[in-house]
Design a protein around this motif. Structure first.
Motif, mmCIF file in Angstrom:
data_model
loop_
_atom_site.group_PDB
_atom_site.id
_atom_site.type_symbol
_atom_site.label_atom_id
_atom_site.label_comp_id
_atom_site.label_asym_id
_atom_site.label_seq_id
_atom_site.Cartn_x
_atom_site.Cartn_y
_atom_site.Cartn_z
ATOM 1 N N LEU B 19 0.849 -1.189 0.000
ATOM 2 C CA LEU B 19 0.000 0.000 0.000
ATOM 3 C C LEU B 19 0.885 1.238 0.000
ATOM 4 O O LEU B 19 1.723 1.404 0.882
ATOM 5 N N MET B 20 0.686 2.097 -0.991
ATOM 6 C CA MET B 20 1.451 3.332 -1.055
ATOM 7 C C MET B 20 0.674 4.454 -0.359
ATOM 8 O O MET B 20 -0.449 4.765 -0.757
ATOM 9 N N ASN B 21 1.283 5.053 0.639
ATOM 10 C CA ASN B 21 0.689 6.215 1.326
ATOM 11 C C ASN B 21 -0.794 6.085 1.662
ATOM 12 O O ASN B 21 -1.558 7.010 1.373
ATOM 13 N N PRO B 22 -1.217 4.996 2.279
ATOM 14 C CA PRO B 22 -2.644 4.911 2.610
ATOM 15 C C PRO B 22 -3.014 5.952 3.655
ATOM 16 O O PRO B 22 -2.214 6.263 4.542
ATOM 17 N N ARG B 23 -4.214 6.494 3.530
ATOM 18 C CA ARG B 23 -4.630 7.608 4.381
ATOM 19 C C ARG B 23 -5.709 7.222 5.376
ATOM 20 O O ARG B 23 -5.958 7.946 6.332
ATOM 21 N N ASN B 24 -6.443 6.159 5.084
ATOM 22 C CA ASN B 24 -7.654 5.875 5.842
ATOM 23 C C ASN B 24 -7.504 4.576 6.631
ATOM 24 O O ASN B 24 -7.340 3.508 6.041
ATOM 25 N N PRO B 25 -7.573 4.669 7.976
ATOM 26 C CA PRO B 25 -7.384 3.468 8.791
ATOM 27 C C PRO B 25 -8.408 2.382 8.482
ATOM 28 O O PRO B 25 -8.091 1.196 8.553
ATOM 29 N N LEU B 26 -9.625 2.783 8.124
ATOM 30 C CA LEU B 26 -10.646 1.787 7.803
ATOM 31 C C LEU B 26 -10.250 0.994 6.567
ATOM 32 O O LEU B 26 -10.459 -0.208 6.475
ATOM 33 N N GLY B 87 1.660 -3.070 -10.592
ATOM 34 C CA GLY B 87 0.883 -1.958 -10.066
ATOM 35 C C GLY B 87 -0.567 -2.109 -10.470
ATOM 36 O O GLY B 87 -0.878 -2.744 -11.475
ATOM 37 N N THR B 88 -1.470 -1.522 -9.688
ATOM 38 C CA THR B 88 -2.883 -1.557 -10.070
ATOM 39 C C THR B 88 -3.296 -0.176 -10.542
ATOM 40 O O THR B 88 -2.805 0.837 -10.047
ATOM 41 N N THR B 89 -4.190 -0.134 -11.502
ATOM 42 C CA THR B 89 -4.620 1.143 -12.048
ATOM 43 C C THR B 89 -6.100 1.116 -12.372
ATOM 44 O O THR B 89 -6.642 0.071 -12.717
ATOM 45 N N ALA B 90 -6.735 2.273 -12.234
ATOM 46 C CA ALA B 90 -8.137 2.383 -12.619
ATOM 47 C C ALA B 90 -8.235 2.983 -14.010
ATOM 48 O O ALA B 90 -9.301 3.031 -14.599
ATOM 49 N N LEU B 91 -7.105 3.412 -14.532
ATOM 50 C CA LEU B 91 -7.145 4.188 -15.768
ATOM 51 C C LEU B 91 -7.237 3.302 -16.996
ATOM 52 O O LEU B 91 -6.722 2.196 -17.021
ATOM 53 N N SER B 92 -7.867 3.832 -18.013
ATOM 54 C CA SER B 92 -7.954 3.080 -19.259
ATOM 55 C C SER B 92 -6.958 3.614 -20.269
ATOM 56 O O SER B 92 -6.574 2.928 -21.188
ATOM 57 N N ARG B 93 -6.535 4.871 -20.070
ATOM 58 C CA ARG B 93 -5.645 5.454 -21.049
ATOM 59 C C ARG B 93 -4.413 4.572 -21.176
ATOM 60 O O ARG B 93 -3.863 4.095 -20.201
ATOM 61 N N ARG B 94 -4.019 4.355 -22.379
ATOM 62 C CA ARG B 94 -2.856 3.531 -22.587
ATOM 63 C C ARG B 94 -1.618 4.285 -22.153
ATOM 64 O O ARG B 94 -1.388 5.408 -22.584
ATOM 65 N N ASP B 95 -0.883 3.667 -21.288
ATOM 66 C CA ASP B 95 0.411 4.186 -20.910
ATOM 67 C C ASP B 95 1.403 3.497 -21.836
ATOM 68 O O ASP B 95 1.565 2.284 -21.775
ATOM 69 N N PRO B 96 2.045 4.253 -22.707
ATOM 70 C CA PRO B 96 2.896 3.594 -23.693
ATOM 71 C C PRO B 96 4.040 2.823 -23.051
ATOM 72 O O PRO B 96 4.640 1.957 -23.650
ATOM 73 N N SER B 115 5.358 -19.063 -8.384
ATOM 74 C CA SER B 115 6.060 -20.337 -8.238
ATOM 75 C C SER B 115 7.569 -20.157 -8.418
ATOM 76 O O SER B 115 8.347 -21.049 -8.135
ATOM 77 N N MET B 116 7.956 -18.968 -8.898
ATOM 78 C CA MET B 116 9.382 -18.723 -9.156
ATOM 79 C C MET B 116 10.020 -17.773 -8.157
ATOM 80 O O MET B 116 11.227 -17.748 -7.985
ATOM 81 N N GLY B 117 9.227 -16.936 -7.541
ATOM 82 C CA GLY B 117 9.812 -15.953 -6.642
ATOM 83 C C GLY B 117 8.736 -15.050 -6.062
ATOM 84 O O GLY B 117 7.542 -15.255 -6.286
ATOM 85 N N CYS B 118 9.171 -14.038 -5.335
ATOM 86 C CA CYS B 118 8.216 -13.149 -4.674
ATOM 87 C C CYS B 118 7.636 -12.139 -5.657
ATOM 88 O O CYS B 118 8.303 -11.676 -6.568
ATOM 89 N N VAL B 119 6.375 -11.828 -5.456
ATOM 90 C CA VAL B 119 5.677 -10.862 -6.304
ATOM 91 C C VAL B 119 5.071 -9.785 -5.419
ATOM 92 O O VAL B 119 4.490 -10.088 -4.374
ATOM 93 N N ALA B 120 5.227 -8.521 -5.844
ATOM 94 C CA ALA B 120 4.577 -7.421 -5.132
ATOM 95 C C ALA B 120 3.379 -6.935 -5.939
ATOM 96 O O ALA B 120 3.484 -6.744 -7.146
ATOM 97 N N LEU B 121 2.245 -6.774 -5.253
ATOM 98 C CA LEU B 121 1.056 -6.222 -5.891
ATOM 99 C C LEU B 121 0.756 -4.894 -5.207
ATOM 100 O O LEU B 121 0.458 -4.865 -4.013
ATOM 101 N N LEU B 122 0.868 -3.799 -5.975
ATOM 102 C CA LEU B 122 0.835 -2.466 -5.372
ATOM 103 C C LEU B 122 -0.487 -1.740 -5.593
ATOM 104 O O LEU B 122 -1.035 -1.756 -6.690
ATOM 105 N N PHE B 123 -0.930 -1.072 -4.541
ATOM 106 C CA PHE B 123 -2.132 -0.252 -4.616
ATOM 107 C C PHE B 123 -1.780 1.166 -4.194
ATOM 108 O O PHE B 123 -1.140 1.362 -3.156
ATOM 109 N N GLY B 124 -2.196 2.132 -4.986
ATOM 110 C CA GLY B 124 -1.878 3.521 -4.694
ATOM 111 C C GLY B 124 -2.764 4.092 -3.599
ATOM 112 O O GLY B 124 -3.653 3.417 -3.093
#
Lengths: 253, 253
Positions: B19-26, B87-96, B115-124
């Motif tokens: 979690l990047m810079n989460p603001r809300n304890p809930l 990373g997770t994104t809500a955007l549809s615009r293509r990021d080239p 199965s090969m190693g550690c993976v990070a799944l990021l939420f802004g």
């Protein structure tokens, strides 16, 4: 808009998300938001804590959906127009009265039934879930496959996961763009530039003369394989060629 | 416990939810709850709003998981042991710069990579999502297929849906891969060496002083993305590090 998405919308129109006695305005808001995210519109609230419902309605986000939410005094009225009523449960114990289906299979059945008529998907209150009386209105029960040790989900999250699964099998219109991969010619140019840079920098020894000895061919093959092991796109190959040219120019000057 | 579920658990052990810079304890609490529901344990929080993080930790439910949550000052440190950063994104615009994958396909790939190693799944963060700087650390992006008109999901719900999809295919077969992929720490070392070589050779202009201007950050982000677009194995990363060190030494001598 394609025919398919029109069809999908009219089916989604037939789902009623029912909340029994919700107590927390944040949860009601979160349910509305998930519905809006996944394209469902009809929220039905049975005997909510009045204050919670009012508060949720005044919150920003998914306001239109909450405004149109219908309030009922009893579950019976709330599901009167539905040909299938599905309750959600966190429990694993088999209720002899009900079939319990996993979300995956259950969602598949619900989608099938949505093509025929209205379906209600019910969620119990945060504290107690659905009562026995509520359950008696249900044709069968749906269970999200959570861990034995921690089954019970937050209401807003449970609704989000169920609606995601319901919307999941539609043909996604969002195919990832396929990057054109670099052609062999580019890869070979990369190979020879990198080899050149590695020789110039002394990383590998430069073989004098044109005749390749076995020991001179070996590094070239290694570099060639190395370049090909990376999945370089055509655009990135161009980029890397530019980098290598500049580095090589500087190494020689 | 069956052999299969043991295997699965060890794979789930390799996922880090970031979690990047989460603001809300809930929201932080809801994320922890969803993780516990679906059997994931490792929560990493980068620069949270301190009060929010403390409040979330003191809350009931998923307390053990939150207690073990690790706090980091930078994303770079948080993903250093991960061979895949998504990373997770809500955007549809293509990021080239990035491939954007739908959750379904993306989760399949993540499972394969677990199965090969550690993976990070990021939420802004709730307000702004992931920054461009954050995105430059990502190999690719994951998008939950929400409606065009209302893409952005609540943080707790987005995490719940992603983890549900990851846990959904219990029977998925994991082909043992021969090549271990480079961890983010190695990729970051590669990034900074390549950047150094490009600056020393004049391919990009060297920024004077330590303060990064916007124009100085941009090439760094580009190089970081470039490195991550290639599928570099741990062994090849080692090889490339050696090449770059030698080239750099020569450029400077």
């Amino acid at each position: 808009m394609t025919k398919e998405s029109l069809f999908r919308e009219s089916e989604f129109e037939r789902l009623r998300v029912g909340l029994m006695n919700p107590r927390n305005p944040l949860n009601i808001g979160a349910v509305a938001r998930a519905m809006s995210n996944f394209g469902f519109r009809h929220l039905r609230v049975v005997s909510p804590y009045e204050l919670a419902f009012r508060e949720a309605r005044s919150a920003v986000g998914a306001a239109a959906l909450l405004e149109q939410a219908e309030e009922f005094k009893s579950l019976e009225e709330a599901v009167a127009d539905c040909s299938l009523v599905v309750g959600t449960t966190a429990l694993s114990r088999r209720d002899p009265q009900h079939t319990v289906r996993d979300l995956r299979q259950g969602a598949w059945l619900i989608r099938k039934r949505l093509s025929m008529g209205c379906v209600a998907l019910l969620f119990g209150s945060e504290k107690r879930g659905l009562s026995n009386e509520d359950l008696s209105h249900c044709h069968w029960l749906l269970r999200i496959p959570t861990r034995e040790e921690h089954r019970s989900m937050n209401l807003g999250q449970a609704v989000a996961v169920c609606l995601y699964e319901l919307a999941r099998d539609q043909k996604s219109t969002f195919a990832p763009e396929k990057q054109a991969l670099a052609a062999a010619g580019d890869l070979e140019r990369l190979t020879s530039l990198l080899l050149d840079a590695l020789q110039t920098s002394g990383y590998i020894k430069n073989s004098q003369g044109k005749a390749k000895s076995r020991s001179a061919a070996a590094p070239e093959e290694k570099v060639r394989r190395f370049i090909r092991r990376m999945n370089i796109s055509a655009a990135d190959a161009e980029l890397l060629l530019g980098m290598l040219r500049q580095v090589l120019w500087k190494l020689r000057s």
